[in-house]
Design a protein around this motif. Structure first.
Motif, PDB file in Angstrom:
ATOM      1  N   PRO A   1       0.617  -0.850  -0.056  1.00 41.55           N
ATOM      2  CA  PRO A   1       0.029  -0.120  -0.366  1.00 41.55           C
ATOM      3  C   PRO A   1       0.685   0.991   0.267  1.00 41.55           C
ATOM      4  O   PRO A   1       0.437   2.401  -0.789  1.00 41.55           O
ATOM      5  CB  PRO A   1      -0.871  -0.101   1.378  1.00 41.55           C
ATOM      6  N   ASP A   2       1.482   1.338   0.551  1.00 41.06           N
ATOM      7  CA  ASP A   2       3.191   2.217   0.176  1.00 41.06           C
ATOM      8  C   ASP A   2       3.271   2.866  -0.985  1.00 41.06           C
ATOM      9  O   ASP A   2       3.346   3.641  -1.111  1.00 41.06           O
ATOM     10  CB  ASP A   2       4.284   2.423   1.437  1.00 41.06           C
ATOM     11  N   ASP A   3       3.243   2.053  -1.774  1.00 43.78           N
ATOM     12  CA  ASP A   3       3.844   2.433  -3.012  1.00 43.78           C
ATOM     13  C   ASP A   3       2.815   2.641  -3.760  1.00 43.78           C
ATOM     14  O   ASP A   3       2.686   3.709  -4.437  1.00 43.78           O
ATOM     15  CB  ASP A   3       4.670   0.992  -3.815  1.00 43.78           C
ATOM     16  N   VAL A   4       1.700   1.605  -3.982  1.00 49.10           N
ATOM     17  CA  VAL A   4       0.581   1.588  -4.888  1.00 49.10           C
ATOM     18  C   VAL A   4      -0.546   2.928  -4.445  1.00 49.10           C
ATOM     19  O   VAL A   4      -0.324   3.937  -5.376  1.00 49.10           O
ATOM     20  CB  VAL A   4      -0.428   0.989  -4.931  1.00 49.10           C
ATOM     21  N   LEU A   5      -0.628   2.793  -3.283  1.00 47.73           N
ATOM     22  CA  LEU A   5      -1.060   4.479  -2.755  1.00 47.73           C
ATOM     23  C   LEU A   5      -0.896   5.892  -2.532  1.00 47.73           C
ATOM     24  O   LEU A   5      -1.461   6.852  -2.480  1.00 47.73           O
ATOM     25  CB  LEU A   5      -1.822   4.303  -1.969  1.00 47.73           C
ATOM     26  N   GLY A   6       0.424   5.155  -1.773  1.00 48.64           N
ATOM     27  CA  GLY A   6       1.575   6.096  -1.759  1.00 48.64           C
ATOM     28  C   GLY A   6       2.556   7.240  -2.975  1.00 48.64           C
ATOM     29  O   GLY A   6       2.621   8.148  -3.010  1.00 48.64           O
ATOM     30  N   ASN A   7       2.672   6.186  -3.829  1.00 41.87           N
ATOM     31  CA  ASN A   7       3.447   6.482  -4.550  1.00 41.87           C
ATOM     32  C   ASN A   7       2.855   5.537  -6.441  1.00 41.87           C
ATOM     33  O   ASN A   7       4.275   4.957  -6.650  1.00 41.87           O
ATOM     34  CB  ASN A   7       4.903   6.028  -4.620  1.00 41.87           C
ATOM     35  N   PRO A   8       1.913   5.864  -7.096  1.00 44.83           N
ATOM     36  CA  PRO A   8       1.602   4.997  -7.665  1.00 44.83           C
ATOM     37  C   PRO A   8       2.302   5.068  -8.837  1.00 44.83           C
ATOM     38  O   PRO A   8       2.432   6.429  -9.500  1.00 44.83           O
ATOM     39  CB  PRO A   8       0.356   5.151  -7.828  1.00 44.83           C
ATOM     40  N   GLN A   9       2.200   4.220  -9.849  1.00 40.11           N
ATOM     41  CA  GLN A   9       3.053   4.532 -11.251  1.00 40.11           C
ATOM     42  C   GLN A   9       2.557   4.726 -12.208  1.00 40.11           C
ATOM     43  O   GLN A   9       2.891   5.227 -13.191  1.00 40.11           O
ATOM     44  CB  GLN A   9       3.971   3.427 -11.271  1.00 40.11           C
ATOM     45  N   GLU A  10       1.109   4.029 -12.382  1.00 43.29           N
ATOM     46  CA  GLU A  10       0.381   4.396 -13.641  1.00 43.29           C
ATOM     47  C   GLU A  10      -0.263   5.643 -12.976  1.00 43.29           C
ATOM     48  O   GLU A  10      -0.994   5.887 -13.080  1.00 43.29           O
ATOM     49  CB  GLU A  10      -0.404   2.285 -13.691  1.00 43.29           C
ATOM     50  N   ARG A  11      -0.859   5.570 -15.215  1.00 44.63           N
ATOM     51  CA  ARG A  11      -1.803   6.598 -15.440  1.00 44.63           C
ATOM     52  C   ARG A  11      -2.764   6.984 -14.401  1.00 44.63           C
ATOM     53  O   ARG A  11      -3.325   7.680 -13.850  1.00 44.63           O
ATOM     54  CB  ARG A  11      -1.878   6.956 -16.403  1.00 44.63           C
ATOM     55  N   ARG A  12      -3.333   5.807 -14.974  1.00 44.65           N
ATOM     56  CA  ARG A  12      -5.192   4.597 -14.279  1.00 44.65           C
ATOM     57  C   ARG A  12      -5.537   5.676 -12.232  1.00 44.65           C
ATOM     58  O   ARG A  12      -5.902   5.557 -12.317  1.00 44.65           O
ATOM     59  CB  ARG A  12      -5.599   3.790 -14.859  1.00 44.65           C
ATOM     60  N   THR A  13      -3.688   5.164 -12.058  1.00 43.51           N
ATOM     61  CA  THR A  13      -3.779   4.989 -10.824  1.00 43.51           C
ATOM     62  C   THR A  13      -3.814   6.056 -10.086  1.00 43.51           C
ATOM     63  O   THR A  13      -5.376   6.215  -9.279  1.00 43.51           O
ATOM     64  CB  THR A  13      -2.878   3.819  -9.995  1.00 43.51           C
ATOM     65  N   LYS A  14      -2.915   6.769 -10.609  1.00 44.60           N
ATOM     66  CA  LYS A  14      -2.955   8.286  -9.706  1.00 44.60           C
ATOM     67  C   LYS A  14      -4.678   8.849 -10.819  1.00 44.60           C
ATOM     68  O   LYS A  14      -4.558   9.766  -9.430  1.00 44.60           O
ATOM     69  CB  LYS A  14      -1.591   9.682 -10.695  1.00 44.60           C
ATOM     70  N   ALA A  15      -4.781   9.052 -11.585  1.00 43.99           N
ATOM     71  CA  ALA A  15      -6.427   9.543 -12.076  1.00 43.99           C
ATOM     72  C   ALA A  15      -7.717   8.929 -10.468  1.00 43.99           C
ATOM     73  O   ALA A  15      -8.264  10.007 -10.241  1.00 43.99           O
ATOM     74  CB  ALA A  15      -6.731   9.073 -13.117  1.00 43.99           C
TER      75      ALA A  15
END
Ligand code: ADP
Ligand code: MG
Length: 262
Positions: free
Chosen positions: A242-256
């Protein structure tokens, strides 16, 4: 990914491999892979229509799959293999598999004509044929655990949404499931009732229950999840701690997506 988490030596409870599912011309799952180890909490996030509920429903064979496989403790869920063919299991065996997987839905789905206690006792007696004295004792313990021991003789309609959802959790736990699936368990609740349900779920996670949780509660995912999986359009777009996916997402769709729900 699979390899490194299996190095922990913990048993794999749930493994989904190459899962595909379509409704008519709509491809809802386009090849999903995931692994959940014993005691892990996986949170699944993603926009509406991305296939989260369908994925969850294939895990206990409420939904047939087109290809790929779901395994619970190494056992194929929903099918038996005959050479290269998969044959749907008879209803009795499906019921036995489903008894090992608890499910909690957005809308509680309690039996309205039964008291809280009767709701919790129904499946252990009706499905597992456990003696009612023993089931009652376990049920009262579970109601105590979700903070509802004083409500055992109440009917669901007299309870708040948060209380009803806690009963639904106790009811699922009464089957002593190997795995618990939650499909947006707090999405139908008034905001002030969300916390009491999440607190119960945090307690279960701390006690080592293996859980897959579809949720938009980012704070919960951050605090409780071992792995977060972000879905969009039937694909797993991004996954990890979660620290990575939520804290530092890599993919454009995740960020959006995160910028909308945070
Ligand atoms: P999510 O839970 O992420 O919102 P769902 O798994 O419920 O997504 O749905 C994914 C897509 O599949 C949606 O477009 C939905 O309309 C469609 N869908 C879901 N169930 C059915 C069904 N039984 N028949 C036809 N289409 C369905
Ligand atoms: Mg859904």
């Amino acid at each position: 990914m699979t390899e490194h988490i299996e190095d922990s030596g913990r048993p794999v409870v749930l493994r989904v491999t190459g899962l595909k599912k379509r409704f008519g011309s709509l491809e809802v799952l386009r090849g999903v892979n995931l692994t959940v180890l014993q005691g892990e909490v996986m949170c699944i996030l993603g926009p509406s229509g991305s296939g989260k509920s369908t994925l969850l429903r294939t895990m206990n064979h409420l939904e047939e799959v087109d290809s790929g496989r779901v395994e619970l403790d190494g056992e194929l869920v929903g099918y038996k293999q005959r050479g290269s063919r998969y044959v749907t299991l008879p209803e009795k065996q499906l019921a036995a598999q489903r008894a090992r997987i608890g499910m909690v839905f957005q809308n509680f789905n309690l039996f309205p004509h039964m008291t809280v206690l009767q709701n919790v006792m129904e499946s252990p007696i009706g499905v597992l044929r456990r003696p009612s004295r023993e089931v009652k004792e376990t049920a009262m313990g579970l109601l105590d655990r979700v903070g509802l021991a004083d409500w055992s003789h109440a009917y669901p309609r007299t309870l708040s949404g948060g209380q009803q959802q806690r009963v639904a959790i106790a009811r699922a736990l009464a089957m002593k499931p190997r795995l618990m699936l939650f499909d947006e368990p707090t999405s139908a609740l008034d905001p002030e009732l969300v916390g009491e349900v999440l607190d119960v779920m945090k307690g279960l996670a701390a006690d080592g229950l293996t859980m897959v949780v579809v949720t938009h509660e980012i704070g919960f995912a951050r605090e409780v999840a071992d792995n977060v999986l972000f879905m969009d359009g039937g694909y797993v777009v991004e996954r990890g701690h979660p620290d990575d996916v939520l804290g530092n997402p890599q993919e454009r769709r995740t960020k959006a997506f995160l910028s909308k729900v945070l």
